[in-house]
Design an enzyme around this catalytic site. Structure first.
Site, PDB file in Angstrom:
ATOM      1  N   HIS A 138      42.813  45.301  51.767  1.00  0.00           N
ATOM      2  CA  HIS A 138      42.659  44.608  50.482  1.00  0.00           C
ATOM      3  C   HIS A 138      42.811  43.088  50.690  1.00  0.00           C
ATOM      4  O   HIS A 138      42.009  42.300  50.186  1.00  0.00           O
ATOM      5  CB  HIS A 138      43.716  45.140  49.502  1.00  0.00           C
ATOM      6  CG  HIS A 138      43.834  44.377  48.227  1.00  0.00           C
ATOM      7  ND1 HIS A 138      43.231  44.777  47.056  1.00  0.00           N
ATOM      8  CD2 HIS A 138      44.486  43.231  47.922  1.00  0.00           C
ATOM      9  CE1 HIS A 138      43.506  43.898  46.100  1.00  0.00           C
ATOM     10  NE2 HIS A 138      44.274  42.953  46.597  1.00  0.00           N
ATOM     11  N   GLU A 139      43.826  42.706  51.444  1.00  0.00           N
ATOM     12  CA  GLU A 139      44.039  41.276  51.697  1.00  0.00           C
ATOM     13  C   GLU A 139      42.895  40.691  52.535  1.00  0.00           C
ATOM     14  O   GLU A 139      42.458  39.572  52.304  1.00  0.00           O
ATOM     15  CB  GLU A 139      45.386  41.040  52.395  1.00  0.00           C
ATOM     16  CG  GLU A 139      46.608  41.481  51.591  1.00  0.00           C
ATOM     17  CD  GLU A 139      46.659  40.875  50.202  1.00  0.00           C
ATOM     18  OE1 GLU A 139      46.151  39.765  50.017  1.00  0.00           O
ATOM     19  OE2 GLU A 139      47.193  41.532  49.284  1.00  0.00           O
ATOM     20  N   HIS A 194      40.079  39.779  50.390  1.00  0.00           N
ATOM     21  CA  HIS A 194      40.255  38.472  49.752  1.00  0.00           C
ATOM     22  C   HIS A 194      39.753  37.372  50.683  1.00  0.00           C
ATOM     23  O   HIS A 194      39.105  36.429  50.248  1.00  0.00           O
ATOM     24  CB  HIS A 194      41.730  38.220  49.433  1.00  0.00           C
ATOM     25  CG  HIS A 194      42.199  38.853  48.162  1.00  0.00           C
ATOM     26  ND1 HIS A 194      41.516  38.743  46.982  1.00  0.00           N
ATOM     27  CD2 HIS A 194      43.288  39.600  47.879  1.00  0.00           C
ATOM     28  CE1 HIS A 194      42.164  39.395  46.036  1.00  0.00           C
ATOM     29  NE2 HIS A 194      43.245  39.931  46.550  1.00  0.00           N
ATOM     30  N   GLU A 209      40.494  40.793  42.057  1.00  0.00           N
ATOM     31  CA  GLU A 209      41.394  41.852  42.533  1.00  0.00           C
ATOM     32  C   GLU A 209      40.661  43.187  42.624  1.00  0.00           C
ATOM     33  O   GLU A 209      40.764  43.902  43.599  1.00  0.00           O
ATOM     34  CB  GLU A 209      42.604  42.010  41.601  1.00  0.00           C
ATOM     35  CG  GLU A 209      43.646  40.924  41.712  1.00  0.00           C
ATOM     36  CD  GLU A 209      44.185  40.762  43.129  1.00  0.00           C
ATOM     37  OE1 GLU A 209      44.403  41.768  43.820  1.00  0.00           O
ATOM     38  OE2 GLU A 209      44.365  39.611  43.548  1.00  0.00           O
TER      39      GLU A 209
END
Lengths: 293, 189
Positions: free
Chosen positions: A139-140, A143, A211
């Site tokens: 997930h990071e 980003h 997100e």
């Protein structure tokens, strides 16, 4: 089937938000240009402020969170997890930091893919199992891949200037020009506050959409949306609702269990940068279903 | 395209490239003559399993293909899982070209079934005469190779890796960015 991690609706909403933001900003800039009030000084100061914040984001965030960059020999497992995910997503390997904190959390920062830092707390490493940790890191990394740091910085650039103007204009105006322009200053002040409020809400919305996108990115990289869903449940404490005790043991107690009330009105939703955990988990479950059928 | 994808927050995984994997077959001669590297009759392919019924089915089909092919080429194979949850197919065959073609078969099989993104790498094992094992790792996302010469205690013999690069640069597509020469410790190959 291959497109299971796409969400056209999400992209459309994101685009609309960015479009509205740009419209508000353009209107604001042309308004500033037409009024004769001297705002250049504040704009330049705010610009420098934002630039420094952006340029040193990695160091600033690490410093404020108390993160420490770890080498491969200190955290070999974490390094291997991340370098393999980077290989699959074709990203340069970011620097890796660990924050001594029992609250499970993770974040990514840095102005570019090459400058990125991915940090996890010790609490995250302890509470999550291997697959869940991998999902959170993916997930990071999403980003980083989506350049969210840059997108949000650009998106909030003029908003920050409006905020500076709203906060300092009265003071600066009184000092510099005396009372002659006070009508113009008043108008700029009111418009600045309005622009700041509207763009604040739009940026929050944009941030929530980013997100959701990163959740989808995580699912795309790991191929396992359910792992992220499970990690989110654990992090948010929702996991406590999923019992681990044997059914026969707890059967007699069942009547007394209370499901925690779901909090958060729609007003709260407008102000938060992260979407509600329930919503994110629902989206991830949807993805898992699309993968299966 | 890349910018627009990032702008709209789409995470697009790069496609896997298999075309250049056969370059290692021809390079094998140079390994032996110029570098004293002998192929160890072993190779592996590593991918990230996906938790879905489609993937399970695709994997079963690819395994079936592999079983047929291995019977044909007399190649031994075995499937294992490593500590990080990745799946390895380890092949064993004295004929180096059979190793390469079976690795190609597995990767193409997964790509055809839309799971090419899940591929991590392929790995070919060599041994320096009187020395340690050396690996050539194929990065599917970039479609090129890089050397990996592990030493004890998770250190790598970087000088030797650089030498391998300079000798092989003309024959083998080699990853230019040294930062992407990711190590693979404790491989089952």
């Amino acid at each position: 089937m291959k497109q299971w991690y796409r969400d056209t609706g999400l992209q459309a909403r994101m685009f609309l938000t960015m479009f509205l933001l740009a419209a508000v900003y353009l209107a604001f800039i042309s308004f500033l240009a037409t009024t004769g009030v001297g705002t250049m000084g504040i704009v330049v100061v705010a610009g420098i402020f934002i630039f420094i914040q952006y340029f040193y984001s990695d160091k600033l965030v690490l410093w404020s969170m108390g993160g420490k960059i770890v080498s491969e020999s200190e955290e070999p497992e974490l390094h291997t997890i991340i370098s393999r995910l980077c290989q699959i997503a074709d990203l340069p390997k970011p620097r890796i930091a660990v924050v001594e904190n029992n609250v499970p959390n993770a974040f990514a920062t840095g102005r570019s893919k090459k400058n990125a830092v991915v940090a996890v707390t010790t609490g995250l490493m302890h509470q999550l199992n291997h697959g869940e940790l991998e999902a959170v890191i993916a997930h990071e990394l999403s980003h980083v891949k989506n350049r969210d740091m840059l997108v949000i910085t650009i998106a909030s650039f003029i908003s920050t200037i409006a905020f500076f103007l709203a906060r300092n204009l009265m003071f600066f105006g009184m000092m510099g020009r005396g009372r002659r322009d006070s009508g113009g200053i008043m108008a700029v002040w009111i418009v600045s506050i309005l622009v700041w409020l509207v763009s604040f809400l739009l940026i929050r919305a944009l941030s929530r959409y980013r997100e959701f996108s990163a959740d989808r990115g995580s699912a795309a990289i790991t191929g396992q949306p359910a792992q992220l869903a499970s990690a989110l449940m654990k992090i948010s404490g929702t996991m406590k609702r999923v019992p681990t005790d044997d059914l026969r043991k707890v059967e007699g107690m069942n009547a007394f269990f209370i499901i925690p009330a779901v909090s958060g009105s729609s007003l709260m939703k407008l102000f938060s940068t992260h979407p509600q955990i329930e919503q994110r988990i629902a989206k991830l479950e949807e993805m898992q279903q699309k993968m299966e059928f | 395209m890349g910018f627009l994808d990032a702008f709209l927050g789409k995470t697009k995984l790069p496609k896997s490239k298999t075309k250049d994997i056969f370059a290692i077959s021809t390079a094998n001669v140079t390994f032996e003559v110029n570098l004293n590297l002998r192929a160890l009759n072993k190779a592996g392919i590593c991918f990230k399993p996906q938790a879905s019924s489609h993937f399970t089915q695709a994997r079963a089909e690819v395994e079936e293909l592999l079983a047929y092919s291995c019977k044909d080429t007399n190649t031994g194979y075995q499937i294992t899982k490593d500590a990080y949850g990745y799946t390895w197919i380890v092949l064993e065959d004295p004929d180096f070209e059979d190793l390469v073609s079976n690795i190609y078969l597995v990767s193409e099989g997964l790509i055809e079934r839309d799971f090419g993104e899940q591929l991590l790498c392929a790995l070919f094992t060599f041994k320096e005469k009187g020395g340690a094992n050396v690996y050539w790792i194929y990065n599917f996302k970039h479609g090129n190779f890089y050397p990996f010469a592990p030493k004890a205690n998770k250190e790598r013999n970087s000088a030797f890796e650089f030498r391998l690069r300079s000798v092989m640069e003309k024959e083998l597509p080699i990853e230019k960015d040294v930062e992407r020469w990711y190590p693979l410790w404790d491989v089952p190959v």
